[in-house]
Design an enzyme around this catalytic site. Sequence first.
Site, PDB file in Angstrom:
ATOM      1  N   MET A  30       0.461  12.677  -3.048  1.00 43.08           N
ATOM      2  CA  MET A  30       0.788  13.963  -4.021  1.00 43.08           C
ATOM      3  C   MET A  30      -0.304  13.483  -5.064  1.00 43.08           C
ATOM      4  O   MET A  30      -0.231  13.985  -6.359  1.00 43.08           O
ATOM      5  CB  MET A  30       2.022  13.916  -4.395  1.00 43.08           C
ATOM      6  CG  MET A  30       2.846  14.272  -3.465  1.00 43.08           C
ATOM      7  SD  MET A  30       4.691  14.805  -4.016  1.00 43.08           S
ATOM      8  CE  MET A  30       5.054  13.491  -4.885  1.00 43.08           C
ATOM      9  N   GLY A  31      -1.559  12.870  -4.857  1.00 43.02           N
ATOM     10  CA  GLY A  31      -2.535  12.695  -6.022  1.00 43.02           C
ATOM     11  C   GLY A  31      -2.161  11.346  -6.976  1.00 43.02           C
ATOM     12  O   GLY A  31      -1.403  10.695  -6.458  1.00 43.02           O
ATOM     13  N   HIS A  37      -2.797   3.952  -2.404  1.00 41.47           N
ATOM     14  CA  HIS A  37      -3.208   5.025  -1.575  1.00 41.47           C
ATOM     15  C   HIS A  37      -4.481   4.545  -1.078  1.00 41.47           C
ATOM     16  O   HIS A  37      -4.780   4.819   0.459  1.00 41.47           O
ATOM     17  CB  HIS A  37      -3.339   6.243  -2.596  1.00 41.47           C
ATOM     18  CG  HIS A  37      -2.242   6.890  -3.365  1.00 41.47           C
ATOM     19  ND1 HIS A  37      -2.062   6.841  -4.582  1.00 41.47           N
ATOM     20  CD2 HIS A  37      -1.082   7.316  -2.725  1.00 41.47           C
ATOM     21  CE1 HIS A  37      -1.193   7.646  -4.739  1.00 41.47           C
ATOM     22  NE2 HIS A  37      -0.343   7.888  -3.656  1.00 41.47           N
ATOM     23  N   GLN A 150       4.757   0.970   2.642  1.00 39.33           N
ATOM     24  CA  GLN A 150       6.167   0.267   2.908  1.00 39.33           C
ATOM     25  C   GLN A 150       7.076   0.702   1.116  1.00 39.33           C
ATOM     26  O   GLN A 150       8.026   0.449   1.283  1.00 39.33           O
ATOM     27  CB  GLN A 150       5.962  -1.034   2.941  1.00 39.33           C
ATOM     28  CG  GLN A 150       7.393  -1.647   3.257  1.00 39.33           C
ATOM     29  CD  GLN A 150       7.374  -3.297   3.146  1.00 39.33           C
ATOM     30  OE1 GLN A 150       6.519  -3.901   3.537  1.00 39.33           O
ATOM     31  NE2 GLN A 150       8.634  -3.660   2.131  1.00 39.33           N
TER      32      GLN A 150
END
Length: 288
Positions: A30-31, A37, A150
Site C-alpha cells: 500500500m506504498g 518492503h 511475517q
Amino acid sequence: MYQFKRSIDLKKHLELVRKSGKTIGFVPTMGALHNGHLSLIQAAKQNTDVVVCSIFVNPTQFNDPKDYEKYPITIEADIKKLNDVSTDIVFLPAVDDMYPEGLDGNIHYDFGDLETILEGKFRPGHFQGVGRIVHKLLDIVQPSKLFMGQKDLQQCLIVRKLLKIIHSSTELIVCPTEREPDGLAMSSRNVRLSPAARKKATAIYQELNAIKNSFGKGLLFMESAYEAVDHLKAQGFDPEYADILALKDDTLVPLDQPATDDMVVVAAIAAWLDGVRLIDNIIIQGKL
Ligand code: PAF
C-alpha cells in the site's frame, strides 16, 4: 522500471513475460515503502525473473475511515526506492480500475476462525477486504511466487487460505520481519509516531521477547502475555491484545495448555500508542 496504471496494460505485458518463459514474483503493497518492503523486493529478485510491485491503498480493508484518510502516501519517494533496488515493474492502479463493481461487493471468503481472532476481532471486515484485493491482484499479475512479510502474520495465513480457496498455483513466501536497530518492526505507520512515542514503541518487541524468554516455564509462560499487557499499559500504551497462539491446520488457536515440541508457537501484540496502532509478532518455536 516499467510503470503501469491500468490493469489491462499490465496484464498484456505480463502475458508476453510468461510466454517468454520467465517467472513472475509479486510484492503487493500500500506504498509508504520502507526497508521491510524493499527486503520483499530483494527476496522476489532472488527467486523469480521479473518482479512486480503494486502500490494501492485498498479502501475495502480499512474498517476505520480515519485510518484510510490518514494512510501515508509517498508515491514519488516510493517509485525512487523501487527504482534504486531495480524493481522491474510498478503497478499503480486507480480505485475504479480495481473495483469497477463498486466498493460494496458481495463476495465473501470463508476464512473460518482465522478471520475473527486477533486483528479480525478489532478490525471487522478487514480480512475480507484484504482477500478481495489480493484475489484481484493475483488475477492480474498471475505470479508464480507471492512475497509477504511475517510482520502481518495473520494476513499471511489469510492469504495462504485464499490461495487454497481460489485454487491458485501461486506459492506464498513469508519473509522475516525487518526491524529498526532498537527492534521496532518496520511499518508504514511508524512515521506517524511523535519522537517521544517512537522511542517508546520498541517496548512491544521487548515484551514479545519477554514472552519468548518465559517459554518452557509451564503456566508462567501463559501468564507472560497478561504481564505484557500490564507492562505496556504502565508505559502509556493502550493494548488491544497480547496472545500466545499455536498454528494448527493453517489457523491460529489460543495456546491454553503447555506447548508440545511439534507445535509452531507464536506470540502477537497489538497496541495503540500516540494515536497509532502498532502490531508485531514473534515465532517462539517451530517454522511457519
Ligand atoms: O499488507 C499490505 O500492505 C496490504 O494489506 C496488502 C497485502 C497490499 C493488500 O492491500
